[in-house]
Design a protein around this motif. Structure first.
Motif, PDB file in Angstrom:
ATOM      1  N   ARG A  79      33.121 -52.419   8.790  1.00 32.62           N
ATOM      2  CA  ARG A  79      33.556 -53.668   8.154  1.00 32.62           C
ATOM      3  C   ARG A  79      34.950 -54.026   8.619  1.00 32.62           C
ATOM      4  O   ARG A  79      35.822 -53.164   8.744  1.00 32.62           O
ATOM      5  CB  ARG A  79      33.530 -53.528   6.631  1.00 32.62           C
ATOM      6  N   SER A  80      35.165 -55.307   8.844  1.00 32.25           N
ATOM      7  CA  SER A  80      36.480 -55.786   9.268  1.00 32.25           C
ATOM      8  C   SER A  80      37.151 -56.515   8.109  1.00 32.25           C
ATOM      9  O   SER A  80      36.478 -57.069   7.240  1.00 32.25           O
ATOM     10  CB  SER A  80      36.351 -56.714  10.470  1.00 32.25           C
ATOM     11  N   SER A  81      38.475 -56.524   8.125  1.00 28.63           N
ATOM     12  CA  SER A  81      39.241 -57.137   7.035  1.00 28.63           C
ATOM     13  C   SER A  81      39.243 -58.668   7.111  1.00 28.63           C
ATOM     14  O   SER A  81      39.669 -59.323   6.163  1.00 28.63           O
ATOM     15  CB  SER A  81      40.671 -56.604   7.032  1.00 28.63           C
ATOM     16  N   GLN A  82      38.785 -59.206   8.232  1.00 31.28           N
ATOM     17  CA  GLN A  82      38.596 -60.650   8.347  1.00 31.28           C
ATOM     18  C   GLN A  82      37.481 -60.933   9.348  1.00 31.28           C
ATOM     19  O   GLN A  82      37.095 -60.051  10.117  1.00 31.28           O
ATOM     20  CB  GLN A  82      39.883 -61.357   8.764  1.00 31.28           C
ATOM     21  N   SER A  83      36.945 -62.129   9.286  1.00 31.43           N
ATOM     22  CA  SER A  83      35.835 -62.482  10.169  1.00 31.43           C
ATOM     23  C   SER A  83      36.208 -62.271  11.634  1.00 31.43           C
ATOM     24  O   SER A  83      37.327 -62.570  12.045  1.00 31.43           O
ATOM     25  CB  SER A  83      35.432 -63.936   9.949  1.00 31.43           C
ATOM     26  N   GLY A  91      33.021 -69.143  19.331  1.00 33.59           N
ATOM     27  CA  GLY A  91      31.741 -68.901  18.685  1.00 33.59           C
ATOM     28  C   GLY A  91      31.218 -67.485  18.865  1.00 33.59           C
ATOM     29  O   GLY A  91      30.273 -67.090  18.186  1.00 33.59           O
ATOM     30  N   ASN A  92      31.815 -66.733  19.785  1.00 32.94           N
ATOM     31  CA  ASN A  92      31.402 -65.348  19.990  1.00 32.94           C
ATOM     32  C   ASN A  92      32.070 -64.413  18.991  1.00 32.94           C
ATOM     33  O   ASN A  92      33.126 -64.734  18.427  1.00 32.94           O
ATOM     34  CB  ASN A  92      31.750 -64.889  21.408  1.00 32.94           C
ATOM     35  N   THR A  93      31.455 -63.249  18.807  1.00 32.38           N
ATOM     36  CA  THR A  93      31.998 -62.214  17.924  1.00 32.38           C
ATOM     37  C   THR A  93      32.249 -60.977  18.773  1.00 32.38           C
ATOM     38  O   THR A  93      31.306 -60.363  19.268  1.00 32.38           O
ATOM     39  CB  THR A  93      31.019 -61.907  16.781  1.00 32.38           C
ATOM     40  N   TYR A  94      33.522 -60.615  18.904  1.00 26.80           N
ATOM     41  CA  TYR A  94      33.888 -59.540  19.824  1.00 26.80           C
ATOM     42  C   TYR A  94      34.030 -58.220  19.075  1.00 26.80           C
ATOM     43  O   TYR A  94      35.132 -57.742  18.788  1.00 26.80           O
ATOM     44  CB  TYR A  94      35.153 -59.922  20.591  1.00 26.80           C
ATOM     45  N   LEU A  95      32.877 -57.642  18.783  1.00 27.11           N
ATOM     46  CA  LEU A  95      32.801 -56.367  18.108  1.00 27.11           C
ATOM     47  C   LEU A  95      32.100 -55.382  19.036  1.00 27.11           C
ATOM     48  O   LEU A  95      30.985 -55.628  19.499  1.00 27.11           O
ATOM     49  CB  LEU A  95      32.030 -56.499  16.786  1.00 27.11           C
ATOM     50  N   ASN A  96      32.785 -54.271  19.337  1.00 29.99           N
ATOM     51  CA  ASN A  96      32.284 -53.250  20.251  1.00 29.99           C
ATOM     52  C   ASN A  96      32.010 -51.950  19.517  1.00 29.99           C
ATOM     53  O   ASN A  96      32.636 -51.652  18.488  1.00 29.99           O
ATOM     54  CB  ASN A  96      33.317 -52.958  21.345  1.00 29.99           C
ATOM     55  N   TRP A  97      31.123 -51.166  20.076  1.00 25.24           N
ATOM     56  CA  TRP A  97      30.869 -49.796  19.622  1.00 25.24           C
ATOM     57  C   TRP A  97      31.086 -48.837  20.790  1.00 25.24           C
ATOM     58  O   TRP A  97      30.632 -49.105  21.899  1.00 25.24           O
ATOM     59  CB  TRP A  97      29.452 -49.630  19.099  1.00 25.24           C
ATOM     60  N   GLY A 134      22.885 -52.661  18.020  1.00 28.50           N
ATOM     61  CA  GLY A 134      23.946 -53.155  17.163  1.00 28.50           C
ATOM     62  C   GLY A 134      23.538 -54.460  16.518  1.00 28.50           C
ATOM     63  O   GLY A 134      22.802 -55.255  17.097  1.00 28.50           O
ATOM     64  N   SER A 135      24.027 -54.655  15.310  1.00 31.95           N
ATOM     65  CA  SER A 135      23.717 -55.894  14.591  1.00 31.95           C
ATOM     66  C   SER A 135      24.872 -56.239  13.679  1.00 31.95           C
ATOM     67  O   SER A 135      25.820 -55.456  13.499  1.00 31.95           O
ATOM     68  CB  SER A 135      22.426 -55.733  13.784  1.00 31.95           C
ATOM     69  N   GLY A 136      24.784 -57.418  13.060  1.00 30.88           N
ATOM     70  CA  GLY A 136      25.787 -57.831  12.101  1.00 30.88           C
ATOM     71  C   GLY A 136      26.392 -59.173  12.425  1.00 30.88           C
ATOM     72  O   GLY A 136      26.075 -59.791  13.449  1.00 30.88           O
ATOM     73  N   SER A 137      27.257 -59.605  11.542  1.00 24.82           N
ATOM     74  CA  SER A 137      27.938 -60.880  11.722  1.00 24.82           C
ATOM     75  C   SER A 137      29.133 -60.948  10.790  1.00 24.82           C
ATOM     76  O   SER A 137      29.198 -60.208   9.802  1.00 24.82           O
ATOM     77  CB  SER A 137      26.997 -62.054  11.439  1.00 24.82           C
TER      78      SER A 137
END
Lengths: 113, 118
Positions: free
Chosen positions: A24-28, A34-40, A69-72
């Protein structure tokens, strides 16, 4: 700074069974484009990290399809469909939307029961 | 072979300086921004600094700002990290890391250990 919070921090799993890690992130993490830059990332014992997933759900080259990976927004999940022995290690999420700094989660240690 | 190879780590006294290098091969080094990420013994990953592909922009973590300087020489396919005024809390394995946010390109070095101790 964006704070990344992973759970659980320790995950004992049975070979062949699924596993799931939350981040979980503290903000969006939606960027202005429009992209979401979340890496694993995966870090096996004694090895350098390697990226598994970029932009929430895109697998890197050579990453087995048992990883997904999933989520938003602020909630993200890494899933391993059937855990294998080589999956033992520490997994980190990292955001690359609101930088600097790029920020990592605390890490989740995956071990075999 | 696509790789990043760090060098320059070692044991240094508090307050002294050290310069790390990261040599790239097998890919178009000048096309990618490159980061330094560190990992203290038994701890997680901490982002340190990044430099854009052409060296025009540099960003630093607050913990190293004013003490560390990142640079690159694209003619030599090499990244550098000049570390001044070193502290005990800078003790860590330092990795150089290059990746694309938009495509499946990700490469890490093997890491180089920096120990700050008297």
């Amino acid at each position: 700074d964006v704070v990344m919070t992973q759970s659980p921090l320790s995950l004992p799993v049975t070979l062949g069974q699924p596993a799931s890690i939350s981040c979980r992130s503290s903000q969006s993490l939606v960027y202005s484009d429009g992209n979401t830059y979340l890496n694993w990332f995966q870090q096996r014992p004694g090895q350098s990290p390697r990226r598994l997933i970029y932009k929430v759900s895109n697998r890197d080259s050579g990453v087995p399809d048992r990883f997904s990976g999933s989520g938003s927004g602020t909630d993200f999940t890494l899933r391993i469909s059937r855990v294998e022995a080589e999956d033992v290690g520490v997994y980190y999420c990292m955001q690359a939307t609101h930088w600097p700094p790029w920020t990592f989660g605390q890490g989740t240690k995956v071990e075999i029961k | 072979q696509v790789q990043l190879v760090e060098s320059g780590g070692g044991v240094v006294q508090p307050g002294r300086s050290l310069r790390l290098s990261c040599a790239a091969s097998g890919f178009s080094f000048s096309s990618y921004g490159i980061h330094w990420v560190r990992q203290a013994p038994g701890k997680g990953l901490e982002w340190v600094t990044v430099i854009t592909h052409d060296g025009s922009k540099k960003y630093y973590a607050d913990s190293v700002k004013g003490r560390f300087t990142i640079s690159r020489d694209n003619s030599k396919n090499t990244l550098y990290l000049q570390m001044n005024s070193l502290r005990a809390e800078d003790t860590a394995v330092y990795y150089c890391w290059g990746s694309s946010s938009e495509s499946p390109f990700d490469i890490w070095g093997q890491g180089t250990m920096v120990t700050v101790s008297s």
